[in-house]
Structure formats: C-alpha cells, structure tokens
Design a protein around this motif. Structure first.
Motif, mmCIF file in Angstrom:
data_model
loop_
_atom_site.group_PDB
_atom_site.id
_atom_site.type_symbol
_atom_site.label_atom_id
_atom_site.label_comp_id
_atom_site.label_asym_id
_atom_site.label_seq_id
_atom_site.Cartn_x
_atom_site.Cartn_y
_atom_site.Cartn_z
ATOM 1 N N LEU A 116 -4.609 -8.379 8.069
ATOM 2 C CA LEU A 116 -3.765 -9.571 8.034
ATOM 3 C C LEU A 116 -2.303 -9.216 8.236
ATOM 4 O O LEU A 116 -1.562 -9.932 8.930
ATOM 5 C CB LEU A 116 -3.963 -10.314 6.706
ATOM 6 C CG LEU A 116 -3.255 -11.661 6.569
ATOM 7 C CD1 LEU A 116 -3.754 -12.651 7.616
ATOM 8 C CD2 LEU A 116 -3.472 -12.232 5.169
ATOM 9 N N ALA A 117 -1.863 -8.115 7.646
ATOM 10 C CA ALA A 117 -0.485 -7.675 7.839
ATOM 11 C C ALA A 117 -0.231 -7.307 9.293
ATOM 12 O O ALA A 117 0.806 -7.675 9.878
ATOM 13 C CB ALA A 117 -0.175 -6.491 6.927
ATOM 14 N N ARG A 118 -1.179 -6.590 9.889
ATOM 15 C CA ARG A 118 -1.025 -6.212 11.289
ATOM 16 C C ARG A 118 -1.012 -7.443 12.200
ATOM 17 O O ARG A 118 -0.263 -7.509 13.189
ATOM 18 C CB ARG A 118 -2.156 -5.269 11.698
ATOM 19 C CG ARG A 118 -2.125 -3.907 11.011
ATOM 20 C CD ARG A 118 -0.831 -3.191 11.287
ATOM 21 N NE ARG A 118 -0.835 -1.811 10.808
ATOM 22 C CZ ARG A 118 0.258 -1.112 10.583
ATOM 23 N NH1 ARG A 118 1.443 -1.661 10.788
ATOM 24 N NH2 ARG A 118 0.171 0.132 10.153
ATOM 25 N N LEU A 119 -1.847 -8.430 11.883
ATOM 26 C CA LEU A 119 -1.887 -9.658 12.673
ATOM 27 C C LEU A 119 -0.538 -10.367 12.634
ATOM 28 O O LEU A 119 -0.005 -10.772 13.680
ATOM 29 C CB LEU A 119 -2.989 -10.581 12.153
ATOM 30 C CG LEU A 119 -3.031 -11.986 12.774
ATOM 31 C CD1 LEU A 119 -3.332 -11.915 14.266
ATOM 32 C CD2 LEU A 119 -4.059 -12.864 12.050
ATOM 33 N N LEU A 120 0.035 -10.523 11.447
ATOM 34 C CA LEU A 120 1.312 -11.234 11.333
ATOM 35 C C LEU A 120 2.444 -10.460 11.988
ATOM 36 O O LEU A 120 3.366 -11.059 12.566
ATOM 37 C CB LEU A 120 1.619 -11.523 9.868
ATOM 38 C CG LEU A 120 1.170 -12.895 9.331
ATOM 39 C CD1 LEU A 120 1.978 -14.009 10.010
ATOM 40 C CD2 LEU A 120 -0.312 -13.133 9.564
ATOM 41 N N GLU A 121 2.408 -9.157 11.924
ATOM 42 C CA GLU A 121 3.422 -8.360 12.615
ATOM 43 C C GLU A 121 3.335 -8.573 14.124
ATOM 44 O O GLU A 121 4.366 -8.692 14.808
ATOM 45 C CB GLU A 121 3.259 -6.885 12.262
ATOM 46 C CG GLU A 121 3.670 -6.560 10.833
ATOM 47 C CD GLU A 121 3.440 -5.111 10.456
ATOM 48 O OE1 GLU A 121 4.061 -4.657 9.479
ATOM 49 O OE2 GLU A 121 2.636 -4.422 11.141
ATOM 50 N N ALA A 122 2.118 -8.649 14.637
ATOM 51 C CA ALA A 122 1.942 -8.892 16.066
ATOM 52 C C ALA A 122 2.406 -10.295 16.463
ATOM 53 O O ALA A 122 3.028 -10.493 17.509
ATOM 54 C CB ALA A 122 0.479 -8.693 16.460
ATOM 55 N N LEU A 123 2.133 -11.271 15.604
ATOM 56 C CA LEU A 123 2.486 -12.649 15.912
ATOM 57 C C LEU A 123 3.983 -12.906 15.809
ATOM 58 O O LEU A 123 4.537 -13.714 16.556
ATOM 59 C CB LEU A 123 1.751 -13.598 14.965
ATOM 60 C CG LEU A 123 0.237 -13.704 15.152
ATOM 61 C CD1 LEU A 123 -0.392 -14.453 13.992
ATOM 62 C CD2 LEU A 123 -0.097 -14.377 16.476
ATOM 63 N N THR A 124 4.660 -12.225 14.879
ATOM 64 C CA THR A 124 6.091 -12.448 14.678
ATOM 65 C C THR A 124 6.962 -11.455 15.434
ATOM 66 O O THR A 124 8.152 -11.715 15.648
ATOM 67 C CB THR A 124 6.455 -12.357 13.183
ATOM 68 O OG1 THR A 124 6.176 -11.032 12.697
ATOM 69 C CG2 THR A 124 5.659 -13.377 12.367
ATOM 70 N N GLU A 180 8.357 -6.144 11.711
ATOM 71 C CA GLU A 180 7.660 -5.349 10.719
ATOM 72 C C GLU A 180 7.598 -6.110 9.400
ATOM 73 O O GLU A 180 8.573 -6.758 9.003
ATOM 74 C CB GLU A 180 8.389 -4.019 10.521
ATOM 75 C CG GLU A 180 7.672 -3.055 9.589
ATOM 76 C CD GLU A 180 8.405 -1.731 9.463
ATOM 77 O OE1 GLU A 180 7.960 -0.892 8.640
ATOM 78 O OE2 GLU A 180 9.416 -1.550 10.159
ATOM 79 N N SER A 181 6.480 -6.058 8.733
ATOM 80 C CA SER A 181 6.347 -6.760 7.453
ATOM 81 C C SER A 181 7.204 -6.101 6.386
ATOM 82 O O SER A 181 7.481 -4.897 6.440
ATOM 83 C CB SER A 181 4.886 -6.802 7.007
ATOM 84 O OG SER A 181 4.369 -5.494 6.829
#
Length: 374
Positions: free
Chosen positions: A303-311, A314-315
C-alpha cells in the motif's frame, strides 16, 4: 458536478461532531445513486447519525477503501471573517469549516465518481464515510465491524486526512477519559463536616503528572515527535465559591501511545488512583471518552509503494495527529494516510483548502481507479 461545487454543498451541511447527520448522508447517498452506485447507510447506535458505505466495481473482488469522515469540529471560535458553513472563494483558496478537515477529500472522491463508474473496474473502490471522527473515531468501528458482509476483505484503506497529498505510514494511538468525583458540600469553616472533592482529585492529578514524567523516559519510537508515549491533564473543574466545600470535581485525561502500546492502558494507573477515592467516601465515575490504536505501516508495504507511485512522493514515516487508519489496521486491513490540504489549517478560523490541492486529490483518486482497471 465539479469538486469545488461538491465542496460548497458539503460545507453547507452543519455536520458538527456529536449531532445528527441525516442531511449530509441523504445528499451523498442521492449523489451516488444518481451515478448508479448502490449505497448502504449504516445507522450507529446513537440512532440519529450514520456511516455510509458504497462500492464501485465488483464486491466479490478485493479492492481499496477510500475513507473519510463527514463530521467537523464546531465553528464557534472568534476570528471567522465569513460564515463558516458557507464556502467562500478568495484568491484560489476555499474557506469554510471542514474545507481541509476533511470535506475536501470527500469532495475530491465524489467528483471522481463519474469517471470511476464510467468503465468497469477489475478491483473495486469502496467509499467509507464515517461520523463522529472528531470525538475520537466513534463512528467508524461500527462500519468496520460490518465490512465482512459488505465486501471482500480489502487490500488496503486510504484515509484522506490532510497530509499535503503525501502518504503517511504511522501515527500514535490515543485514549481519553473523564473523571467525576462527588463528595459532600458544606461551609468552609467546618471542613470536618464535608468531603472536599477538589482536595480529593489533587491526588489523582499528581498521579497523572508522575505517569507523564515516567513515560517521557521511554520506551522510544523516534519517528514520532516527541518519540515517547505521553499523558496529560486536559481540563480540571470544581467548586462554586471560596467559602463553600466543593461537592464535585471533574478532570479529563488524554494519553497518546507509540506503536505496540494500548493507549487505554496508559491511563490505568490514573483510573486506579481515582477509584481508590471510593474507599474514603467519595462517589467516583470514570468515563472513557474515546480510544483508537496507533498506525504502523512498513515502508515496503504494497500500500505504501502504491501511494508513492500514485503521488510521485516518498511516503513520510509518521505524524503527530491521529486518524481512523489505526482502526482499519487493527481489523487486519493495511491502512495509510493521504489527503489534500495541511493539518495546520484545521480547527482554526477561516480554515481553507487551495483549489489546486482539491483538483490534485481528485486526479490522484482517478489514477487509483486506472490502477484498479489494469
């Protein structure tokens, strides 16, 4: 409808925490149903407010929750330069109670609905809108408890609290409680004939201060500021006049816990000190006001990797404020924080969100939809 138009409508509902929310629930339900989306309205035990759950895509597949709360804090503080419940545009800013925390996220989600619904999704997106988050996340547990009957186990939950549209992986847990001590009133010249509730509660306050000092010595989790669990006395009330033995006294306590620690347990020594007063003839009431667990998601979590890709960002490891995300994680659902606006604007007069922040969030949600079609 455009995101700004939806936000204007949402801000116009006075969905203050602890009050009925039928009007905002009915409007959101109607909006979603007009786009062909079935909606479950989930009344809470209070009887006058509800959660909303809706699914875009196949319920039998595993997908993602977009989570936000419909309630806002009161807007009675001085300093507002316009009606808090009437959205005001000014130089690219949209002012109104809840514009940032967090009706902006709800507006962005709802504005994305037509595009999300236009093409079939392989993985569903679930809209989970709760009530009374501002009172300590009181509404969402009732919705989480019903998730098994509403959808397949989600792959993750994205909680849209204001984060500058940057994913955040952790926050502390929180518990709050109110202590009420009742003694016996009388004339201050005869303290031997009364039971001074203010005197009695001072011992409990001293216990709380000692516990706060102890917690500051660790254990530590250095992603947080401060890096340790904390405890504080938030309010103290009692007495009528200097020559009257105070019959009642009240205090409120709050604890915030690093990962792996139950915040309610941090208040246990204070509660024990309070309940010991009953042996001295005082009536003691300990009322739990709220409790939610910490959030802790690893940097390599999907989920963290997904949001980093979408935004494209870096989280961040942690924030100091709390959200509903820890409750989703406790239920076995990975959760992360990511929403438009900045938390520093929340709970203040002339709260605002930038138009471009609102539109950027809508674009991110639409990218999540594209990802669910892949």
């Amino acid at each position: 409808m455009q995101a700004t138009e939806i936000l204007e409508k949402l801000v116009g509902f006075r969905s203050v925490v602890g009050l009925p929310n039928d009007d905002i629930v009915a409007w959101i339900r109607g909006y979603l149903e007009n786009h062909g989306i079935a909606v479950d309205v989930l009344p809470g035990p209070e009887g006058d407010r509800s959660n909303i759950f809706a699914t875009i895509g196949p319920k039998e597949a595993r997908g993602y929750i977009l989570s936000g709360h419909m309630d806002v804090v009161p807007a009675a503080e001085a300093g507002w330069t316009s009606d808090p419940f009437c959205l005001r545009a000014d130089a690219g800013r949209l002012h109104g109670r809840g514009a940032t925390d967090m009706k902006g996220f709800l507006a962005a989600v709802l504005a994305a609905v037509p595009r999300l619904a236009a093409r079939p999704l392989r993985q569903p997106l679930h809209l989970a809108f709760s009530y009374d988050e501002e009172a300590g996340c009181r509404g969402v547990p009732h919705m989480i408890a019903r998730l098994p009957e509403l959808c397949a186990r989600p792959l993750g939950a994205i909680v849209g609290e204001p984060s500058g549209l940057r994913a955040i992986r952790a926050h502390k847990g929180k518990a709050a409680a109110r202590l009420t001590v009742k003694g016996r009133s009388g004339h201050s010249s005869r303290p031997d004939q009364g039971l001074n509730a203010v005197h009695a509660v001072t011992g409990v306050l001293a216990c709380a201060v000692a516990e706060a000092d102890r917690l500051a010595r660790g254990p530590f989790e250095h992603v947080f500021e401060p890096p340790y669990s904390s405890l504080q006395i938030g309010t103290v009330k009692g007495g009528q006049a200097v020559n009257i033995i105070p019959e009642t006294s009240e205090a409120e306590f709050e604890a915030r816990a690093i990962s792996g620690i139950d915040p309610a347990e941090l208040l246990a020594p204070v509660r024990e000190a309070a309940e010991a007063l009953s042996k001295r003839g005082f009536e003691v009431e300990w009322q739990e006001l709220s409790s939610y667990p910490a959030l802790s998601l690893g940097p390599d979590a999907p989920l963290a990797r997904l949001l980093e890709a979408l935004t494209g960002l870096e989280s961040l490891p942690a924030v100091s404020y709390g959200t509903e995300a820890g409750l989703f994680q406790r239920a076995g659902i990975d959760a992360i924080i990511c929403g438009p606006g900045e938390i520093g604007r929340a709970h203040k007069p002339d709260e605002f969100i930038h138009v471009d922040e609102l539109l950027a969030c809508q674009a991110m949600i639409e990218r999540i939809g594209e990802n669910c079609r892949a």
